[in-house]
Write an enzyme that holds these catalytic residues in place. Structure first.
Site, PDB file in Angstrom:
ATOM      1  N   SER A 248       0.783  -1.236   0.000  1.00 30.92           N
ATOM      2  CA  SER A 248       0.000   0.000   0.000  1.00 30.92           C
ATOM      3  C   SER A 248       0.816   1.287   0.000  1.00 30.92           C
ATOM      4  O   SER A 248       0.257   2.379  -0.130  1.00 30.92           O
ATOM      5  CB  SER A 248      -0.959   0.021   1.190  1.00 30.92           C
ATOM      6  OG  SER A 248      -0.253   0.033   2.409  1.00 30.92           O
ATOM      7  N   LYS A 293      -5.902   4.519   8.436  1.00 30.75           N
ATOM      8  CA  LYS A 293      -4.827   5.302   7.834  1.00 30.75           C
ATOM      9  C   LYS A 293      -5.146   6.794   7.834  1.00 30.75           C
ATOM     10  O   LYS A 293      -4.248   7.622   8.030  1.00 30.75           O
ATOM     11  CB  LYS A 293      -4.549   4.799   6.423  1.00 30.75           C
ATOM     12  CG  LYS A 293      -3.946   3.407   6.418  1.00 30.75           C
ATOM     13  CD  LYS A 293      -3.504   2.946   5.043  1.00 30.75           C
ATOM     14  CE  LYS A 293      -2.788   1.610   5.136  1.00 30.75           C
ATOM     15  NZ  LYS A 293      -2.250   1.147   3.849  1.00 30.75           N
TER      16      LYS A 293
END
Length: 356
Positions: A248, A293
């Protein structure tokens, strides 16, 4: 009172000892790809002129409980009630009964591949040529090719037919029947590694014949390798970041490389964070744990968050105060957004909504 106290104590004991099939996700640390980590630059470029940068381009992470961790009921309830954590079924994070070791190995491989794709996408975005080649990415132990082909071998052709992508290898192999010979034209891994070190094209090909085996599922021909892509770069790009896995961070690595190789300061000193996988063509893909996140990014001080288009709806459902979600589908989208952010053009940014 005594009865109630004893009942509460019994419930607490049950909560501690009763194991539940859940795992926990929480915001992890963020790292500025333009800065240092553990005293070393995250991105180190040699052999090409670089330019000063400012601001932040932070990659973000998620903390998860380990595959072997047995969560108890009390921890699960606390996690459900905690605002910055998410409790999810254990199989969501560790499907097919993966062990801690297997998960760590897979994350390391994905992280390595994401770095490679980030370099390719960044240089292609800047119009810098990158040479691609097909390689043997891995060899199945005790498979037909074990001892014949090796990880890192450059595959030039199969049965004399040139290959241009990993998919070509599979197509040509499956034209055979199990038991038939398959001829590979390869450059051995040692020569390929030496050529990469010297930043030149590998030479000295050889032919290797592998007798095809039989796949267990449908009986088609296999040789027991996984083909992949490798690249030759015109200069050195090193990415160093410890204790991080998964794919990611690809987008933020790519943007950090673009910023360092661009005369203009893309961020304009702004604090930008983000996430997203990236492929060799610069396409940005979705990731897991998006809300963790965005929370971690805002806690670190980010004002803008580059969000994969496919994660936009989930991220927009619960946006931390003071954080602007910017929708991106490609590295080109992201660089254009950074230019607007650097100029303070917030109104012109493609922002996420709960419907997109």
């Amino acid at each position: 009172m005594l009865a109630s106290t004893l009942m509460l104590f019994a419930l607490l004991c049950a909560g501690v000892f009763l194991k539940v099939p859940y795992s926990e996700m929480s915001p992890g640390p963020t790292v500025n790809t333009l800065g240092d980590s553990h005293g070393e630059p995250v991105l180190n470029i040699a052999g090409r002129k670089t330019y000063p940068t400012s601001g932040h381009l932070n990659m973000t992470t998620v903390r998860v409980t380990g595959a072997d961790y047995d969560m108890n009921l009390l921890e699960a309830v606390y996690g459900w009630l905690a605002g910055d954590n998410i409790v999810v079924p254990h199989e969501n994070l560790y499907p097919d009964g993966k062990t801690e070791e297997q998960s760590t190995q897979e994350n390391a491989e994905e992280f390595s591949q994401s770095q490679q794709s980030a370099k390719v996408a960044a240089l292609r975005q800047l119009g810098i040529p990158v040479t691609a080649r097909v390689i043997v990415a891995s060899v199945v132990k005790a498979g037909p090719a074990d001892g014949r082909l090796h990880a890192g071998d450059v595959v030039l052709a199969v049965d004399g037919t040139p290959v241009t992508g990993p998919g070509d290898v599979a197509k040509l192999v499956t034209k055979h029947q199990p038991g038939e010979p398959v001829e590979f034209t390869v450059v051995p891994a040692a020569e390929a590694a030496e050529a990469a070190k010297a930043q030149r094209e590998p030479t000295g090909s050889t032919k290797v014949v592998v007798t095809a085996g039989k796949a267990e599922d449908d009986g088609h021909a296999i040789v027991g390798i996984r083909a992949g892509n490798d690249h030759t770069f015109p200069f050195t790009i090193d990415i160093k970041l410890a204790d991080v896995g998964g794919p990611s961070a690809g987008l933020m690595f790519a943007l950090g490389i673009v910023d360092k190789l661009t005369p203009e300061d893309l961020t304009g000193g702004k604090f930008v964070a983000g996430t997203g996988t990236i492929d060799d063509k610069g396409k940005v893909g979705p990731i897991g744990g998006i809300q963790m996140k965005t929370i971690g990014a805002r806690q670190a001080g980010a004002e803008y968050f580059l969000t994969p288009a496919e994660n936009c709806a989930a991220a927009a459902a619960d946006v931390p105060d003071g954080l602007t979600l910017v929708k991106v589908s490609t590295i080109e989208d992201a660089t254009k957004a950074l230019e607007k952010i650097g100029k303070g053009d917030k109104a012109g940014l493609p922002q996420c909504s709960s419907k997109s």
